[in-house]
Design a protein around this motif. Structure first.
Motif, PDB file in Angstrom:
ATOM      1  N   ALA A  66      17.718  24.761 131.019  1.00 57.28           N
ATOM      2  CA  ALA A  66      18.595  24.735 132.187  1.00 57.28           C
ATOM      3  C   ALA A  66      19.081  26.133 132.561  1.00 57.28           C
ATOM      4  O   ALA A  66      19.433  26.396 133.716  1.00 57.28           O
ATOM      5  CB  ALA A  66      19.783  23.818 131.929  1.00 57.28           C
ATOM      6  N   LYS A  67      19.101  27.033 131.558  1.00 59.43           N
ATOM      7  CA  LYS A  67      19.501  28.421 131.811  1.00 59.43           C
ATOM      8  C   LYS A  67      18.327  29.287 132.247  1.00 59.43           C
ATOM      9  O   LYS A  67      18.492  30.494 132.466  1.00 59.43           O
ATOM     10  CB  LYS A  67      20.117  29.027 130.550  1.00 59.43           C
ATOM     11  CG  LYS A  67      21.471  28.454 130.173  1.00 59.43           C
ATOM     12  CD  LYS A  67      22.026  29.194 128.963  1.00 59.43           C
ATOM     13  CE  LYS A  67      23.429  28.747 128.621  1.00 59.43           C
ATOM     14  NZ  LYS A  67      23.995  29.531 127.498  1.00 59.43           N
ATOM     15  N   GLY A  68      17.127  28.709 132.313  1.00 62.24           N
ATOM     16  CA  GLY A  68      15.961  29.453 132.761  1.00 62.24           C
ATOM     17  C   GLY A  68      15.021  29.898 131.664  1.00 62.24           C
ATOM     18  O   GLY A  68      14.029  30.588 131.937  1.00 62.24           O
ATOM     19  N   HIS A  69      15.283  29.520 130.427  1.00 63.99           N
ATOM     20  CA  HIS A  69      14.378  29.890 129.332  1.00 63.99           C
ATOM     21  C   HIS A  69      13.092  29.068 129.430  1.00 63.99           C
ATOM     22  O   HIS A  69      13.137  27.851 129.650  1.00 63.99           O
ATOM     23  CB  HIS A  69      15.044  29.665 127.982  1.00 63.99           C
ATOM     24  CG  HIS A  69      16.144  30.636 127.678  1.00 63.99           C
ATOM     25  ND1 HIS A  69      15.958  31.749 126.885  1.00 63.99           N
ATOM     26  CD2 HIS A  69      17.437  30.684 128.082  1.00 63.99           C
ATOM     27  CE1 HIS A  69      17.093  32.429 126.795  1.00 63.99           C
ATOM     28  NE2 HIS A  69      18.013  31.799 127.517  1.00 63.99           N
ATOM     29  N   ARG A  70      11.967  29.730 129.237  1.00 68.60           N
ATOM     30  CA  ARG A  70      10.665  29.072 129.328  1.00 68.60           C
ATOM     31  C   ARG A  70      10.074  28.908 127.930  1.00 68.60           C
ATOM     32  O   ARG A  70       9.881  29.881 127.211  1.00 68.60           O
ATOM     33  CB  ARG A  70       9.723  29.900 130.195  1.00 68.60           C
ATOM     34  CG  ARG A  70       8.334  29.301 130.345  1.00 68.60           C
ATOM     35  CD  ARG A  70       7.517  30.103 131.354  1.00 68.60           C
ATOM     36  NE  ARG A  70       6.143  29.653 131.371  1.00 68.60           N
ATOM     37  CZ  ARG A  70       5.178  30.151 130.605  1.00 68.60           C
ATOM     38  NH1 ARG A  70       5.465  31.116 129.745  1.00 68.60           N
ATOM     39  NH2 ARG A  70       3.941  29.688 130.692  1.00 68.60           N
ATOM     40  N   PHE A  71       9.787  27.659 127.560  1.00 67.68           N
ATOM     41  CA  PHE A  71       9.247  27.354 126.237  1.00 67.68           C
ATOM     42  C   PHE A  71       7.727  27.234 126.316  1.00 67.68           C
ATOM     43  O   PHE A  71       7.183  26.638 127.253  1.00 67.68           O
ATOM     44  CB  PHE A  71       9.854  26.056 125.701  1.00 67.68           C
ATOM     45  CG  PHE A  71      11.257  26.208 125.191  1.00 67.68           C
ATOM     46  CD1 PHE A  71      11.530  26.135 123.837  1.00 67.68           C
ATOM     47  CD2 PHE A  71      12.315  26.450 126.069  1.00 67.68           C
ATOM     48  CE1 PHE A  71      12.822  26.288 123.358  1.00 67.68           C
ATOM     49  CE2 PHE A  71      13.610  26.600 125.604  1.00 67.68           C
ATOM     50  CZ  PHE A  71      13.866  26.520 124.237  1.00 67.68           C
ATOM     51  N   ASP A  72       7.054  27.795 125.313  1.00 65.36           N
ATOM     52  CA  ASP A  72       5.594  27.825 125.317  1.00 65.36           C
ATOM     53  C   ASP A  72       4.962  26.951 124.238  1.00 65.36           C
ATOM     54  O   ASP A  72       3.743  26.817 124.202  1.00 65.36           O
ATOM     55  CB  ASP A  72       5.106  29.269 125.120  1.00 65.36           C
ATOM     56  CG  ASP A  72       5.559  30.184 126.250  1.00 65.36           C
ATOM     57  OD1 ASP A  72       5.518  29.754 127.414  1.00 65.36           O
ATOM     58  OD2 ASP A  72       5.964  31.323 125.946  1.00 65.36           O
ATOM     59  N   THR A  73       5.762  26.395 123.308  1.00 62.42           N
ATOM     60  CA  THR A  73       5.196  25.643 122.183  1.00 62.42           C
ATOM     61  C   THR A  73       5.847  24.272 122.081  1.00 62.42           C
ATOM     62  O   THR A  73       6.783  23.946 122.825  1.00 62.42           O
ATOM     63  CB  THR A  73       5.413  26.400 120.855  1.00 62.42           C
ATOM     64  OG1 THR A  73       6.779  26.225 120.435  1.00 62.42           O
ATOM     65  CG2 THR A  73       5.118  27.872 121.005  1.00 62.42           C
ATOM     66  N   ASP A  74       5.350  23.486 121.136  1.00 64.22           N
ATOM     67  CA  ASP A  74       5.912  22.153 120.872  1.00 64.22           C
ATOM     68  C   ASP A  74       6.865  22.177 119.683  1.00 64.22           C
ATOM     69  O   ASP A  74       7.281  21.127 119.209  1.00 64.22           O
ATOM     70  CB  ASP A  74       4.770  21.170 120.558  1.00 64.22           C
ATOM     71  CG  ASP A  74       3.730  21.131 121.660  1.00 64.22           C
ATOM     72  OD1 ASP A  74       4.120  21.080 122.830  1.00 64.22           O
ATOM     73  OD2 ASP A  74       2.521  21.177 121.342  1.00 64.22           O
ATOM     74  N   THR A  75       7.197  23.343 119.180  1.00 65.39           N
ATOM     75  CA  THR A  75       7.911  23.436 117.912  1.00 65.39           C
ATOM     76  C   THR A  75       9.420  23.414 118.077  1.00 65.39           C
ATOM     77  O   THR A  75       9.962  23.757 119.127  1.00 65.39           O
ATOM     78  CB  THR A  75       7.538  24.741 117.173  1.00 65.39           C
ATOM     79  OG1 THR A  75       8.077  25.855 117.894  1.00 65.39           O
ATOM     80  CG2 THR A  75       6.027  24.889 117.070  1.00 65.39           C
ATOM     81  N   ASP A  76      10.103  23.043 116.991  1.00 63.99           N
ATOM     82  CA  ASP A  76      11.563  23.139 116.951  1.00 63.99           C
ATOM     83  C   ASP A  76      12.006  24.589 116.795  1.00 63.99           C
ATOM     84  O   ASP A  76      13.076  24.988 117.266  1.00 63.99           O
ATOM     85  CB  ASP A  76      12.127  22.285 115.816  1.00 63.99           C
ATOM     86  CG  ASP A  76      11.559  22.642 114.446  1.00 63.99           C
ATOM     87  OD1 ASP A  76      10.411  23.132 114.383  1.00 63.99           O
ATOM     88  OD2 ASP A  76      12.249  22.415 113.443  1.00 63.99           O
TER      89      ASP A  76
END
Length: 606
Positions: A113-123
């Motif tokens: 929601a803050k704009g961070h982009r996640f690239d993996t499925d990991t915790d």
């Protein structure tokens, strides 16, 4: 068990990181990677499969940084692909992680929601972005990590490096081990001192809740309250061929304390943590068509099977037959069509269990084995081998192998229940979610040393001890009695609490401690009535329960407070206090805890 290493070196560290990871290969892994600080930037190389694939990648694309971290991964959240391999990173921070971040979904949602982009499925990636978010607010790296740690739930070990910081590495542990190595103008980090053996024998073991700021000049260590603290530097004796005791007095103590880590990795092998679903391997048998489950084992492994009987019958609604292997092999039990036979053995070489496996195989049962040694005879002769990821267990009295066996059996129960439609999707998610919380709860239980020492001082004076439990707590009572007599040589017996009036009550007086395993579940009130019977005869009650002591209807001599949890996972958690009670009692008496008299780790003869 994932492997973590880190080096603040005088020259390029990539090859040394790979060598250190190789010393941790015994833990098992499915991908590997390293990251270094190069000219102020973070660079990494990762590869699926074995370390040789990472080495090939490094030949093609070398890294020259003097500051780096490395990781061997056993997949938990997300498939074992290069994309999901560690280290994970943004342009500001890189992290290697061992354990489970329980609240990663919540963190991920807020960060996206803050704009961070996640690239993996990991915790793990949630940790990377959480620290990055704190850096973006203007915090320096040390303050950013300190703030981020306050938001993490679960059991974990972390190694962290930063862009623009060639002389900085931060480590943190909660439930998973980490060791710091001290060199001359160099510092090291490892999830096991074995990894650091080529570089230094001066080791500091971080304690539960510690986090540390490493620079080439040394380490600053902070406790869980954030207070600067000192931890001893000890001289370690470790090699690639030796599993050492670390800073523990006995292997048994070390192995008890490894349980948050090894249980998390065992669970991760059978669960999809990201979706909270069971992910069980193909057993070559339609689980929906199973007519009966037959379980056989010996000793502690047999008690794990007894717990599984409660789980499978309750949740999967399949009848379960269980017997000790030394009896089942001779009674020529009739076995049904479409039957699944499950064998539990730490070593995979137990003679009676192997003979019973062969009997069941000859009677056309599908064979699944739960073993800690994948190359063992029992594993090789099974249709499906279900590994526990406990790592080497040196102490003769089984501890971490037992909870890992329970972990696999819990996942098997869910898998059968799911296949048969005996539980809903929502129930599956609830059960899996409860299992993912186990490592964190075990870590919390392990922090209560004082109560176990107090109980042990009294038990060491006893000649006889009774253990009571109901439902799935009954096998835990049996295991508690076995542990105590194995290593302290005190006579102990475990009973179903409802059997108290059928004989054992005659033994109770003021000289007989009675240890009661009593989670506040559907059977708690029944157990309370047995407690009152013990109290009326002067018995010394040691209550292990999440219920308040006043609910027992009497005043126990000692109360071990347990966390409030789903009753499904109670056996996994209540196994830990009974291990600690036995261990501390044996230490009080002065017996050989790791190698008790007359016992062997693996019984390979009848």
């Amino acid at each position: 068990m994932c492997g973590i290493v880190g080096i603040l070196g005088k020259s390029a560290v990539a090859s040394d990181l790979v060598d250190a990871l190789r010393r941790l290969e015994y833990r098992g892994y499915d991908s590997a990677g390293i990251a270094t600080v190069e000219g102020g930037r973070l660079e990494r190389r990762r590869a699926e499969g074995k370390l040789r694939n990472l080495e090939k990648r490094l030949i093609e694309e070398p890294l020259a940084g003097r500051t780096g971290i490395g990781h061997t991964r056993w997949a938990t959240h997300g498939r074992p692909t290069e994309r999901n391999a560690h280290p994970h990173m943004t342009n500001k921070v890189s992290v290697v992680h061992n354990g489970i971040i329980e609240n990663f979904r919540e963190l991920r949602t807020k960060l996206e929601a803050k704009g961070h982009r996640f690239d993996t499925d990991t915790d793990t990636e949630a940790v990377v972005h959480l620290i990055t978010d704190e850096l973006n607010k203007g915090n320096d790296p040390v303050a950013a990590v300190g703030r981020a740690l306050d938001h993490l739930q679960g059991a974990f070990a972390l190694g962290i490096i930063f862009a623009g910081e060639d002389d900085l590495m931060i480590a943190a542990r909660k439930g998973s081990p980490l060791a710091i190595g001290h060199g001359t103008g160099e510092m090291y980090l490892g999830s096991d001192a074995i990894a650091l053996a080529p570089f230094t024998d001066a080791i500091t073991y971080l304690e539960e809740g510690d986090w540390a700021v490493l620079r080439r000049s040394g380490a600053e260590i902070y406790d869980r309250q954030g207070t600067r603290t000192e931890r001893p530097v000890i001289k370690a004796v470790a090699s690639s061929l030796l599993v050492d005791k670390g800073n523990y007095r006995h292997f048994m103590a070390k192995e008890i304390n490894e349980q948050p880590e090894v249980v998390s990795h065992t669970l991760a092998n059978y669960l999809d943590m990201a979706t909270a679903q069971v992910r069980f391997p193909d057993l070559g048998l339609d689980l929906a068509q199973i007519s009966r489950v037959t379980i056989s084992a010996c000793g502690t492994a047999y008690y794990a099977g007894l717990v599984a009987k409660y789980w499978i019958e309750r949740y999967a609604r399949v009848p379960v037959d269980i017997d000790v292997a030394s009896e089942m092999r001779y009674r020529e039990a009739p076995l049904p069509e479409n039957g699944l036979a499950v064998f539990v053995s730490q070593s995979g070489e137990t003679a009676d269990t192997l003979a019973t496996l062969r009997y069941c195989k000859a009677n056309k049962q599908r064979i699944a084995s739960i073993v800690n040694v994948r190359t063992s005879t029992i594993a090789r002769e099974s249709d499906a081998a279900l590994p526990t990821l406990a790592g080497p267990e040196i102490g003769v009295a089984s501890t971490k192998a037992f909870t890992c066996q329970l972990s696999v059996l819990a996942c098997l129960a869910i898998a059968i229940a799911k296949a048969r439609g005996a539980i809903t999707k929502e129930q599956e998610i609830a059960l899996v979610t409860a299992l993912t919380e186990v490592p964190r709860h075990i870590a919390a239980i392990l922090r209560q040393d004082e109560i176990y020492l107090s109980v042990a001082q009294e038990l060491a004076k006893a000649r006889d001890v009774l253990y009571l439990g109901r439902g799935s707590s009954f096998p835990i009572a049996l295991e508690g009695a076995l542990k105590l007599k194995e290593i302290s040589y005190i006579h102990a017996e475990g009973y179903a609490a409802g059997e108290l009036k059928h004989g054992p009550i005659a033994l109770i007086d003021e000289n007989v401690p009675v240890i009661v395993v009593a989670p506040e579940d559907d059977l708690f009130e029944k157990t309370v009535s047995n407690l009152q019977e013990v109290a009326a005869r002067g018995g010394q009650i040691i209550l292990i329960s999440d219920a308040a002591p006043e609910k027992a209807g009497c005043t126990p001599a000692a109360h071990i407070q347990m966390p409030k949890i789903d009753s499904f996972i109670a056996p996994l958690l209540y196994a830990v206090p009974i291990q600690l009670i036995a261990y501390h009692t044996a230490v009080q008496i002065g017996t050989d805890v790791d190698q008790p008299r007359n016992l062997a780790k693996s019984v390979t003869v009848e």
